[in-house]
Design an enzyme around this catalytic site. Structure first.
Site, short mmCIF file in Angstrom:
data_model
loop_
_atom_site.label_atom_id
_atom_site.label_comp_id
_atom_site.label_asym_id
_atom_site.label_seq_id
_atom_site.Cartn_x
_atom_site.Cartn_y
_atom_site.Cartn_z
N GLU D 70 -8.54 4.07 -3.25
CA GLU D 70 -9.61 3.07 -3.31
C GLU D 70 -10.54 3.26 -4.50
O GLU D 70 -10.99 2.28 -5.10
CB GLU D 70 -10.42 3.08 -2.01
CG GLU D 70 -9.72 2.42 -0.83
CD GLU D 70 -8.76 3.35 -0.11
OE1 GLU D 70 -8.65 4.52 -0.53
OE2 GLU D 70 -8.12 2.92 0.87
N HIS D 139 -12.94 2.73 12.17
CA HIS D 139 -12.44 1.40 11.79
C HIS D 139 -13.26 0.29 12.45
O HIS D 139 -12.75 -0.80 12.66
CB HIS D 139 -10.98 1.22 12.22
CG HIS D 139 -9.98 1.97 11.41
ND1 HIS D 139 -9.80 3.32 11.50
CD2 HIS D 139 -9.07 1.55 10.49
CE1 HIS D 139 -8.82 3.71 10.69
NE2 HIS D 139 -8.37 2.67 10.06
C1 LIG Z 1 -8.89 5.71 2.99
C2 LIG Z 1 -8.00 4.81 3.74
N1 LIG Z 1 -7.42 3.77 3.11
C3 LIG Z 1 -6.62 2.91 3.76
C4 LIG Z 1 -6.35 3.09 5.09
C5 LIG Z 1 -5.48 2.08 5.85
N2 LIG Z 1 -4.15 2.64 6.14
C6 LIG Z 1 -3.91 3.28 7.29
S1 LIG Z 1 -2.34 3.88 7.35
C7 LIG Z 1 -2.00 3.27 5.82
C8 LIG Z 1 -0.66 3.53 5.21
C9 LIG Z 1 -0.40 4.99 5.08
O1 LIG Z 1 0.82 5.22 4.46
P1 LIG Z 1 1.37 6.70 4.34
O2 LIG Z 1 0.33 7.58 3.78
O3 LIG Z 1 2.65 6.62 3.59
O4 LIG Z 1 1.61 7.17 5.84
P2 LIG Z 1 2.60 6.54 6.91
O5 LIG Z 1 1.86 5.46 7.61
O6 LIG Z 1 3.78 6.04 6.18
O7 LIG Z 1 2.93 7.67 7.82
C10 LIG Z 1 -3.09 2.60 5.29
C11 LIG Z 1 -3.12 1.94 3.99
C12 LIG Z 1 -6.96 4.18 5.73
N3 LIG Z 1 -6.79 4.41 7.01
N4 LIG Z 1 -7.76 5.02 5.02
#
Ligand SMILES: Cc1ncc(C[n+]2csc(CCOP(=O)(O)OP(=O)(O)O)c2C)c(N)n1
Ligand SMILES: Cc1ncc(C[n+]2csc(CCOP(=O)(O)OP(=O)(O)O)c2C)c(N)n1
Ligand SMILES: [Mg+2]
Ligand SMILES: [Mg+2]
Lengths: 340, 327, 327, 340
Positions: D70, D139
């Protein structure tokens, strides 16, 4: 025994005494040693303004100079706190909170609640606040209202050396995360401080001047402006202002403030922060809601303007709430007495 | 006149020298004026590191953008920001680059592609990604340069930006000015690696380390990297080893430096001295030519200080302008 | 009984299988219960990735700590967090791990060294550095593990923490669970590198990539890294290539996945299947033994769901407790 | 022409129309395409809740799925804005501000002032706010007071589809950084919205219900709770509440609010944020200071409690200010009439 020492020395002494008393107290921050491992180690900086000077010689590796990665080391302090240490992390200027705020407000502040009361996070984040240093927009902010807004954080801002020492020791012993705001323009200010260790409980405001005509509430540097204003009001206008130093912004001592307002019927709140959603609003609104009947006049708010802190001395000098502005605000509460 | 062994025309060589000399004089003079107590706030001097800003920015035009640091005077001067306005800004005067509102740590001139010195470490890196993205959308071939120190290299913003620039193939050059210290703390306390250049590959970009006290080394390495970025080849990391001749900020007693460290660096690693010698040795110019530039620069700085001192402070009404919400 | 070709005792092998099966069943059951509409909020299922949490955490004891992610159920189960309390927490019940205040994204049990699932990507990395620092100060030989996905790998907090851990030689293992997607976005959009493992050297630590669907691969790589960290050898990065069998969260239509991707993975890359086959082929256990575990786990999960459903919701007065400022 | 569309569709339409009108408008965010380059690209997510769905098909590479960084991409949007683009960055949840706040409050917000008025930063940061989604403490936050506190930021929070479209178009065209707060529990709410493009100026509150007895001020989701409360008050107690929807929190339309308070003499402020240093305080304090004489009773504040957002439905349901709580607060202003 007491003797006169500065706000800066009082903070240093509090850290020293707590480190001596409790091995789980460690210090982390940028340049808090300030030259560890360097030829001048014996004369190391001890922080950018020398607040932690000398502690490395006494406590050695329990002071950690950190990489310039506030999220990582402030977060590490929080993580270590959740694992039973009592870390004191220094965020050099509160203005830098924007690079590590998540660890503070979404992690430290929320653990206890989110985990159903099964966690404690006894971390202290020491940080410099306030204007008057010719340090411009990114090194002069108060930002205390932002931290005060967040449930789970305790927010402290001492106005003098005595309070600084007692509140810092309390902060280190407290089981919740504490944001300990040190006003950089108070570091040199001196007062009588006991050599022994002592604590000042949170949520106890200090009536630094008694008076019957108007209540002036403030914290940090502007407490002194409020006192100046009170002196001038007494001298020139025979108005006796009661001046309250909040000392702790969260928790806040509503009782002392409201009792005073009930007594004087007039309220002026002075806050070095910006006006919107500030502590000035917080206190004026609380009074309006809770002791409305007692108010003889509209509560007045005196704050920095809704602008970033300007660099030029000619502008910065009028940026910080002045004693004159406080006097004028008191004037409004007394001129406009309630029709009743 | 002898053959020119350098990759710059004589004119450009003299221009580069003038830039470095202007930076040096600007900073040396601030050192003196600060000691007198006339200058408000903190100033971080760039003296010693001139070859980096100059060597990199000789490749830029106004379409290109830079994002600078708390130690930004050199970057500003090399980007063509007006020296009079800069000096006035540092004195907090109404005639300053930011009309006295910004000060040393916030000098900016967007019309020159200078996106601001910055009081927040690493903050320029995301911003320059945005500048590069704008150039990419416009197709104007503009390149963005972001500077940061050996300390700031470990800010999350910088690291995220390296990844973003690589993921998006942005025309960005990340320049680490590694002067061995972050304030009073040695770079050895900042990281587990010997050189930041190894980080580049982990983000998918090339990296190179050069002697940042050698204008020509910087110029050549930066030239290649910038050309590549301009042609759509994506970002790169340039690490420059440098020495700062003064303390972290003015007033710093520098107890953390080795005895004689500053003297040694001034004696043996001064970019101005070595530049001058090499150009003279090549027979392209004489000491007289350089002295002439020195003289002109000294006058410029004298004049800048004099007019800054004489300039008016901002009017009180300025306090409330330039924020859109009128309060 | 034949010779044991594995680096774990038969007992530990069956324990590992039971853990993976418990995670799988827990998640498969949530998938079903969520579809019924009984479960509040969002849940992110770990199904498919069981070998990572299990392979890593078989090396840990309660003195070791983990910091987890939004996709945290598997990490919790492998760390010994009570399955009944977890299920109750996900249902928002007073009997939950966090007494209903946290939910799926915030399950924690500090008494077990489980420092919390986390709704903020990358936020566990600094926290685990702190846990490791505490262990280092105490000299208790505890190790910290932080998990993050291929998406979260690009959070500044994670990158800063890698640097901090290396600079301070902290006993931390950074585990990337690379399942190829961050929500709906392919990892190709997230970075310019093919593998995150290259980042390790840029921060001064070793890194290794393994097939995260293979329990034994994870177990062996993690073992070496964790031993090293425990012995004061500093941090390391472990990248595990995995596949998630469900969507990002429940309700996700998974339009971004290739046709048949989930089916292929379930058929050919299921860690439970391959584990079972290898152990049976080695003649150490029979399908009956595994079926018995499956049965016990199924009963455990049934019971956990039943008791979660039957459990009371938190009382209204709970709203205001567990924040120190009484308002 | 107008037709009924949802808040979510209104936002999508505003983005679509501005992208069509102005090539310098670009969109950046996590999963805002949501499957670009993937087999299901044609049916890509368009944001985690589908708000940007379909825009990629129309505007292609002007939508950028970002790495989960971000600070980098919000900062890039800000940098691009300072270089003449009009980026709209999506910060998925406002709760994530802690990992990128510096770029917002120290960079975007301060450029104009710090650079002596010589910069403009026309960036919009769209973000989801509010509770009610069973999404727990990280959230579900409002955090609007934090952004409102910062000079240089404009803070917008529409309560309905019509306002969402007009305010978003205004935000994109505005030359200052705008924090555009979308309440996730309003995405499905529908109202009549013109097909054409239109703007709603900042700093103009909306009187959504006229009344003479008491002024209820709110924004976002709780405007609807205030309206419910007003209906109930009218039905059961013959009290006619005037309900004001602030729409824009900074700048704020003091005139409309104060005129209403002067008319009714009673004020209730409803804020889904935590109580301390909130917008509730901000507005109550402003009224107390500026129209004190007009107040017939103590202004009342109705907010979420000073606790993180709990997960369990049984707790979250009582966390958000309810219509009943608003009715009760109105009751206090009317029971306790000023002695005058
Ligand atoms: C700082 C932050 N940015 C965005 C999010 C929203 N978000 C939650 S899970 C996710 C995807 C995460 O992907 P990854 O790190 O590959 O983990 P996976 O879900 O594939 O296990 C996002 C964008 C968040 N929770 N925190
Ligand atoms: C986010 C942030 N953290 C800390 C600081 C305080 N600070 C200002 S300069 C500095 C040292 C910077 O060191 P380096 O990056 O090596 O640059 P140098 O000063 O050596 O040029 C520090 C810690 C800051 N301005 N911003
Ligand atoms: Mg440095
Ligand atoms: Mg992933």
């Amino acid at each position: 025994m007491t003797r006169k020492i500065s706000y800066k020395t009082a903070i240093n002494e509090a850290l020293d005494q707590e480190m001596t008393r409790d091995p789980s107290v460690i210090l982390l921050g940028e340049d808090i040693v300030g030259g560890a491992g360097a030829p001048g180690e014996a004369d190391a900086w001890g922080g950018v303004l020398g607040v932690t000077k000398g502690l490395y010689a006494k406590h050695g590796d329990r002071l950690l100079d950190t990489p310039l990665s506030e999220s990582a080391y402030v977060g590490a302090a929080i993580g270590a706190a959740a694992c039973g240490m009592r870390p004191v992390a220094e965020l050099m200027f509160i203005d830098f909170m924007g690079v590590c705020f998540d660890q503070i407000f979404n992690q430290a502040a929320k653990f206890r609640y989110m985990f159903g009361g099964k966690a404690k996070t006894p971390v202290v984040i020491r940080t410099m606040v306030g204007a008057g240093f010719r340090a411009a927009a990114q090194h002069s902010q108060m930002l205390t209202p932002i931290f005060t807004h967040i449930p789970g954080l305790k927010v402290i801002c001492p106005s003098n050396a005595y309070d600084a020492k007692g509140l810092l020791i309390q902060s280190i012993r407290d089981d919740d995360p504490v944001i300990f705001c040190e006003h950089k323009n108070l570091y040199g200010s001196e007062c009588a401080v006991p050599t022994e260790s002592y604590t000042i409980p949170f949520g106890e405001a200090n009536i630094v001047r008694e008076g019957k005509d108007v209540t002036i509430v403030s914290y940090g540097l502007t407490v002194h402006r409020a006192l100046d204003a009170a002196e001038s009001l007494a001298r020139k206008d025979r108005i006796e202002a009661e001046v309250i130093d909040l000392r702790t912004l969260s928790p806040i001592d509503w009782d002392t403030v409201m009792e005073s307002v009930e007594k004087t019927g007039r309220l002026v709140v002075v806050d070095e922060a910006h006006p919107r959603c500030s502590l000035a609003c917080d206190i004026a609104a609380y009074a309006a809601q809770h002791v409305f009947e007692a108010l003889k006049a509209a509560p007045q708010m005196v704050t920095a303007p809704h602008t970033p802190t300007p660099f030029s001395p000619s502008l910065e000098d009028i940026y910080i709430p002045s004693a004159d502005a406080i006097v004028a605000a008191v004037g409004k509460t007394i001129a406009r007495v309630k029709a009743a | 006149m002898s053959d020119n062994p350098f990759p710059l025309s004589l004119e450009d060589l003299m221009r580069a020298y003038r830039t470095m000399r202007t930076i040096r004089d600007f900073e040396e003079r601030l050192h003196i004026e600060f000691a007198k107590g006339d200058i408000p706030g903190f100033v971080h001097l760039y003296a010693g590191e001139e070859a980096v800003a100059t060597g990199v920015q000789m490749h830029l035009t106004d379409i290109d953008r830079i994002a600078s640091t708390h130690r930004g005077h050199g970057h500003c001067i090399a980007k063509g920001v007006d020296v009079h306005e800069m000096m006035a800004e540092i004195y907090g005067k109404a005639t300053g680059s930011c009309r006295g509102k910004g000060g040393s740590m916030h000098i900016a001139d967007l019309s020159k592609g200078m996106m601001g010195a910055n009081g927040i470490l690493g903050a320029g890196a995301p911003l320059i990604c945005g500048a590069a993205l704008a150039s990419k959308f416009r197709g104007d071939r503009g390149v963005g340069i972001t500077y940061f120190g050996d300390g700031a290299a470990n800010q999350g913003t910088v690291l995220e930006s390296m990844n973003l620039a690589a993921a998006w193939d942005l025309p960005v050059v990340f320049v680490v000015e590694n002067n061995g210290y972050a304030e009073s703390t040695s770079v050895e306390f900042a990281t587990g690696v010997d050189s930041y250049v190894d980080r580049a590959s982990g983000f998918g970009m090339p990296g190179v380390t050069v002697d940042g006290m050698d204008f020509f080394a910087v110029y050549e390495a930066a030239g290649e990297i910038i050309r590549r970025a301009r042609d759509g080849g994506g970002p790169a990391l340039l690490e420059c080893s440098v020495a700062r001749f003064y303390g972290h900020f003015e007033g710093d007693a520098q107890t953390y430096k080795a005895k004689g460290e500053n003297e040694y660096n001034r004696e043996n690693r001064d970019c101005l001295k070595s530049f001058r010698k090499r150009v003279c040795d090549a027979g392209l110019a004489t000491d007289r030519d350089f002295d002439q530039i020195d003289l002109e620069v000294a006058r410029l700085i004298d004049d800048a200080v004099a007019s800054a001192k004489a300039a008016p402070l901002p009017k009180p009404s300025e306090l409330l302008t330039d924020v859109y919400v009128s309060y």
